[in-house]
Scaffold this motif. Structure first.
Motif, PDB file in Angstrom:
ATOM      1  N   THR A 103      -1.422 -11.759   4.884  1.00  0.00           N
ATOM      2  CA  THR A 103      -1.609 -11.122   6.189  1.00  0.00           C
ATOM      3  C   THR A 103      -2.488 -11.910   7.144  1.00  0.00           C
ATOM      4  OG1 THR A 103      -3.585  -9.875   5.535  1.00  0.00           O
ATOM      5  CG2 THR A 103      -1.448  -8.890   5.019  1.00  0.00           C
ATOM      6  N   ALA A 153      -2.013  -4.998  -1.879  1.00  0.00           N
ATOM      7  CA  ALA A 153      -2.230  -6.325  -1.302  1.00  0.00           C
ATOM      8  C   ALA A 153      -1.271  -6.610  -0.157  1.00  0.00           C
ATOM      9  CB  ALA A 153      -2.083  -7.394  -2.386  1.00  0.00           C
ATOM     10  N   GLY A 154      -0.103  -5.981  -0.167  1.00  0.00           N
ATOM     11  CA  GLY A 154       0.902  -6.235   0.855  1.00  0.00           C
ATOM     12  C   GLY A 154       0.769  -5.390   2.100  1.00  0.00           C
ATOM     13  N   THR A 185      -7.590  -2.571   2.194  1.00  0.00           N
ATOM     14  CA  THR A 185      -7.172  -3.146   0.914  1.00  0.00           C
ATOM     15  C   THR A 185      -8.297  -3.065  -0.110  1.00  0.00           C
ATOM     16  OG1 THR A 185      -5.663  -4.667   2.036  1.00  0.00           O
ATOM     17  CG2 THR A 185      -6.324  -5.234  -0.198  1.00  0.00           C
ATOM     18  N   GLN A 219      -0.668  -4.432   5.614  1.00  0.00           N
ATOM     19  CA  GLN A 219      -1.270  -5.146   6.738  1.00  0.00           C
ATOM     20  C   GLN A 219      -1.783  -4.151   7.764  1.00  0.00           C
ATOM     21  OE1 GLN A 219       1.318  -7.268   9.470  1.00  0.00           O
ATOM     22  NE2 GLN A 219      -0.122  -8.976   9.531  1.00  0.00           N
ATOM     23  N   SER A 222      -3.996 -10.850  -0.560  1.00  0.00           N
ATOM     24  CA  SER A 222      -3.738 -10.125   0.685  1.00  0.00           C
ATOM     25  C   SER A 222      -4.032 -10.990   1.898  1.00  0.00           C
ATOM     26  CB  SER A 222      -4.590  -8.852   0.724  1.00  0.00           C
ATOM     27  OG  SER A 222      -4.381  -8.142   1.932  1.00  0.00           O
TER      28      SER A 222
END
Length: 545
Positions: free
Chosen positions: A128, A365-366, A135, A368, A124
């Motif tokens: 980001t 994890a993606g 997260t 933001q 992550s």
């Protein structure tokens, strides 16, 4: 690129290869505290209710002690060959020589959790430019996954390594080309390590990197095809050694080819059962999605998943949370895998069950965060924290109930003489049985802790161990076709008990014997019984074959 005129949350909008920021010491302590809290259910139960896991633990024990205990070498033999799922066999087999056997399961799962949790945070941060408490909180429920309850230990470790490897690749992608001379060899080494830990994890690693390269190309202002093809060529180079190793391994030649889905569909179509089977698979696949983070009951998982998704959507709706654009192709790929991957490939079962966890890890994890620290956000984060706490408490309470089973099992197992052949039967032990506590852990514990000899996972194309000697003769004396009926017919357990009483197994451990429909057959003598466990000795009257 790091510009003081832009907030850190927007760095990746300017630079598709974000700088991985240093995490402040206070934040490191916060993330460590979250991880330590996530371990509570592990630490309050003496036996982890994970279906296949203790079978692996027993195998590690045998491999580590096979040259030290003669009765083990008479019934098992090490089979160290090239296999794409032996990472923990190597690590924990060595560990077993230095730690008490009863600690090995907990140490193994803590290791898996640490690799997964750290891998998601690292990946992550590479996406980001920062590590987010959102997260970290969303990752914790996924540690207690549907796949963890299956006990697929090597795959879980491999999944954590996938995100460590992908994060490292993203971090290195911003380097100038001549520095790739170091990047590529390290990436190739990581790919080989992931392959040896688990082959399916390696396949997901390759697909993930390919999808990320597509995402990076889409978001790049220049969109130079030459750079894209060079990156894809670098990914292909990472696959050369693992693919070569796979083709030389036994699993590549498994009967049934890549998948037996076509053969199964043809057979079910001829018998008129295809439509029913398709609906069963759809229902089961939806279950694996809803229970990707598995709690004590299906209803509990629906409620907590809905609540957590609601909190995430609140942040998205208020513009405080978004999915990093680079990761969208990978998320679309994960969705396709969840829908389309067959249940069995290359002789490995439950492949489709694993895809929702991959997709969930990738989504978490993606994300933001673009947080501003106002009161509304603090309330949402507090609610997320409370929800994670509720899940951990519920899982811990459910797991703690196995403590009494552990005591009852130990009392019964103490009546078994060392070195005896034992068949274990968990009566009616279905995978999705949320009414009765699991019992699949205790048969392998006879081997690891009580000196017994019993069945273990020992496929020549799957595990680095083979069964031989008296144990092999006992297994071959039991009717395999009748054993397969246990998966579809609960009443078949009575027949299986009778079949074992006529086999070459001199001892039988029953869990939940009260669920049998008929009295025990003649020739079985009850030696000990306590709680859910019954230890039976096959008398001479039963006439072992």
């Amino acid at each position: 690129m790091k510009d003081k005129n832009y907030p850190q949350s927007q760095i990746s909008e300017i630079n598709p290869f974000p700088v991985v920021l240093r995490v402040k010491a206070t934040n490191r302590l916060l993330f460590l505290a979250i991880f330590l809290l996530a371990l509570i259910p592990l630490l309050i139960t003496p036996v982890l209710p994970l279906i296949d896991f203790y079978n692996h633990i027993a195998r590690y024990f045998v491999l580590s002690h096979i040259d030290l205990i003669p009765v083990l070498s008479q019934n098992y033999a090490a089979n160290w060959v090239i296999l794409p799922n032996i990472g923990l066999d190597v690590l924990i087999t060595g560990l077993m020589l230095f730690v008490p056997t009863y600690l090995a399961p907990h140490i193994t799962i803590i290791l898996i959790f640490a690799v997964q949790y750290g891998g998601i945070l690292y990946f992550s941060s590479a996406l980001t430019g920062r590590v987010s408490v959102v997260t970290a909180l969303l990752t914790v429920p996924l540690l207690y996954s549907f796949i963890l309850n299956w006990g697929f230990a090597n795959f879980l470790l491999g999944m954590g390594l996938v995100f460590w490897g992908a994060g490292w690749w993203l971090q290195q992608r911003r380097r100038v080309p001549n520095q790739m001379l170091l990047t590529l060899p390290v990436a190739c080494l990581l790919a080989v390590v992931i392959f040896f830990v688990h082959g399916v994890a390696f396949a997901l690693y390759g697909l993930l990197l390919g999808a990320l390269e597509i995402g990076l190309f889409r978001e790049s202002p220049s969109q130079k095809l030459g750079e894209f093809f060079r990156a894809m060529a670098a990914l292909l180079l990472q696959a050369v050694v693992p693919v070569t190793l796979f083709l030389s391994s036994r699993i590549s030649a498994v009967s049934g080819g890549v998948s037996n889905a076509d053969e199964s569909a043809s057979r079910l179509s001829r018998t008129g059962q295809l439509g029913q089977r398709i609906w069963e698979l759809i229902d089961y696949r939806l279950t694996t999605i809803v229970r990707v983070a598995e709690g004590p009951s299906f209803l509990f998982d629906i409620l907590t998943l809905s609540a957590m998704l609601g909190l995430v959507l609140v942040l998205v709706w208020r513009g405080r949370l978004r999915v990093v654009p680079v990761v969208w192709p990978a998320l679309l790929l994960a969705g396709l895998l969840i829908v389309a991957v067959p249940p069995t490939m290359f002789g490995i079962g439950y492949i489709s069950d694993r895809m929702p966890l991959f997709g969930a890890f990738l989504l978490v994890a993606g994300l933001q965060p673009i947080l501003r620290g106002d009161r509304h956000e603090r309330w949402v984060l507090a609610a997320m924290t409370a929800l994670v706490g509720v899940r951990l408490l519920a899982i811990g309470a459910g797991w703690h109930a196995y403590g009494q089973d552990r005591l009852d099992f130990a009392a019964v197992a103490s009546r078994l003489p060392p070195g005896q052949l034992v068949e274990t039967i968990v009566v009616g032990g279905g995978r999705l049985d949320t009414v009765n506590r699991r019992c699949q852990m205790f048969g392998p514990l006879l081997v690891a802790e009580h000196g017994a000899i019993s069945r273990l996972f020992a496929g020549a194309a799957s595990q680095p161990i083979i069964i031989r000697g008296p144990l092999l003769a006992a297994i071959e004396s039991t009717p395999r076709d009748q054993m397969n009926q246990l998966k579809i017919n609960v009443s078949a357990y009575d027949d299986w008990v009778a079949a074992v009483s006529r086999s070459k197994f001199p001892w039988l451990l029953l869990c939940d014997a009260s669920r049998l429909k008929r009295p025990l057959p003649a020739g079985l003598e009850t030696v000990a019984a306590k709680g859910r466990f019954t230890l039976l000795r096959v008398t001479s009257a039963a006439g072992n074959n």
